[in-house]
Design a protein around this motif. Structure first.
Motif, PDB file in Angstrom:
ATOM      1  N   ILE A  78      -0.625  -5.473   0.862  1.00 38.78           N
ATOM      2  CA  ILE A  78       0.169  -5.839   2.371  1.00 38.78           C
ATOM      3  C   ILE A  78       0.564  -4.677   2.467  1.00 38.78           C
ATOM      4  CG2 ILE A  78       0.160  -8.168   1.306  1.00 38.78           C
ATOM      5  CD1 ILE A  78       3.456  -7.288   0.398  1.00 38.78           C
ATOM      6  N   SER A  79       0.449  -4.170   3.800  1.00 39.03           N
ATOM      7  CA  SER A  79       0.753  -3.154   4.979  1.00 39.03           C
ATOM      8  C   SER A  79       1.689  -3.167   6.158  1.00 39.03           C
ATOM      9  CB  SER A  79      -0.235  -1.742   4.669  1.00 39.03           C
ATOM     10  OG  SER A  79       0.756  -0.978   5.308  1.00 39.03           O
ATOM     11  N   GLY A  80       2.338  -2.258   6.425  1.00 31.93           N
ATOM     12  CA  GLY A  80       2.841  -2.654   8.208  1.00 31.93           C
ATOM     13  C   GLY A  80       1.232  -1.770   9.103  1.00 31.93           C
ATOM     14  N   MET A  81       1.028  -0.239   7.677  1.00 28.62           N
ATOM     15  CA  MET A  81       0.193  -0.037   8.554  1.00 28.62           C
ATOM     16  C   MET A  81      -1.342  -0.573   8.866  1.00 28.62           C
ATOM     17  SD  MET A  81      -2.589   1.747   5.787  1.00 28.62           S
ATOM     18  CE  MET A  81      -3.600   1.155   4.817  1.00 28.62           C
ATOM     19  N   VAL A  93       0.817  -1.190   0.364  1.00 29.39           N
ATOM     20  CA  VAL A  93       0.008  -0.073   0.018  1.00 29.39           C
ATOM     21  C   VAL A  93       0.896   1.246  -0.106  1.00 29.39           C
ATOM     22  CG1 VAL A  93      -1.800   1.443   1.390  1.00 29.39           C
ATOM     23  CG2 VAL A  93      -2.080  -1.314   1.371  1.00 29.39           C
ATOM     24  N   MET A  94       2.436   1.326   0.402  1.00 31.29           N
ATOM     25  CA  MET A  94       2.400   2.222   0.829  1.00 31.29           C
ATOM     26  C   MET A  94       4.119   2.563  -0.323  1.00 31.29           C
ATOM     27  SD  MET A  94       1.084   3.646   3.284  1.00 31.29           S
ATOM     28  CE  MET A  94       1.850   5.244   3.601  1.00 31.29           C
ATOM     29  N   LYS A 137       1.728  -6.276   7.613  1.00 27.35           N
ATOM     30  CA  LYS A 137       3.043  -7.349   7.366  1.00 27.35           C
ATOM     31  C   LYS A 137       3.864  -7.035   8.773  1.00 27.35           C
ATOM     32  CE  LYS A 137       4.876  -4.908   2.932  1.00 27.35           C
ATOM     33  NZ  LYS A 137       5.837  -3.701   2.884  1.00 27.35           N
ATOM     34  N   PRO A 138       4.075  -7.500   9.357  1.00 25.84           N
ATOM     35  CA  PRO A 138       4.193  -9.111   8.823  1.00 25.84           C
ATOM     36  C   PRO A 138       4.121 -10.292   9.149  1.00 25.84           C
ATOM     37  CG  PRO A 138       5.738  -8.174  10.682  1.00 25.84           C
ATOM     38  CD  PRO A 138       4.802  -7.443  10.852  1.00 25.84           C
ATOM     39  N   PHE A 139       3.305 -10.691   7.519  1.00 24.83           N
ATOM     40  CA  PHE A 139       3.073 -12.114   7.701  1.00 24.83           C
ATOM     41  C   PHE A 139       3.376 -12.893   7.799  1.00 24.83           C
ATOM     42  CE2 PHE A 139       3.640  -9.513   3.703  1.00 24.83           C
ATOM     43  CZ  PHE A 139       3.215 -10.782   2.977  1.00 24.83           C
TER      44      PHE A 139
END
Length: 193
Positions: free
Chosen positions: A149-152, A121-122, A172-174
């Protein structure tokens, strides 16, 4: 992975990107050759007959030729991209390409016509949400599945992504197994996990 040699009407429909009813109609009228499973109503279509049918009707045969699902990985974290691509290639059911920014993603989606996009996403140049909107605005790409996918972790952002056209979201993480499981579900392929 062994290349499939015989298809159900549902599988044939997905490969030809037509409805299952269309395949059944073509089968019953003799346009699409195949056989019935002895003692049942089930229709089966041999690979060569399906290939011939697709050629005759001007349906692109690349989906049948590779038999693999095309995955596009879009993320600016090269280590993560390498890991995802490595795991998918080893899985054997997927063919992958990867790019590191939204601009290239836009170009690659049109050229490569993936079945599914794993989209960060970022991105450095463009928001993943914009990529979703672009993909969804192209009628030729309406079947493309998108996993963001994103860490947010803001829930409202996830809702926005889904409104923009993402099918699924993963934090994330996954675990790679979870990603593959989600991909298999979206692409309606058997999950070995």
């Amino acid at each position: 992975m062994a290349i499939k040699t015989v298809f159900t009407t549902g599988e044939a429909a997905k490969i030809c990107k037509v409805s299952q009813q269309t395949i059944i109609r073509c089968f019953d009228s003799g346009q699409l050759k195949g056989f019935r499973v002895p003692g049942s109503r089930f229709r089966r279509i041999p690979r060569d007959q399906l290939f011939h049918f697709m050629k005759e009707n001007g349906i692109p045969t690349d989906a049948l030729e590779s038999g693999k699902r095309k995955i596009l990985v879009v993320d600016d974290d090269q280590d993560l991209v390498d890991m995802i691509v490595d795991v998918l290639e080893r899985d054997g059911r997927f063919e992958t390409r990867s790019v590191n920014n939204g601009f290239d993603a836009g170009m690659m989606v049109k050229e490569y016509r993936p079945d599914l996009i794993v989209l960060d996403v970022m991105l450095s140049d463009i928001n993943g949400k914009d990529v979703c909107v672009r993909v969804r605005s192209d009628n030729n790409l309406e079947d493309v599945k998108i996993i963001c996918i994103s860490g947010m972790v803001e829930e409202d952002k996830i809702a926005e992504l889904k409104e923009a056209g993402a099918n699924e979201f993963m934090h994330k993480p996954f675990e790679m197994e979870k990603l593959i499981e989600m991909m298999c579900r979206l692409l309606e392929i058997e999950s070995f996990v």
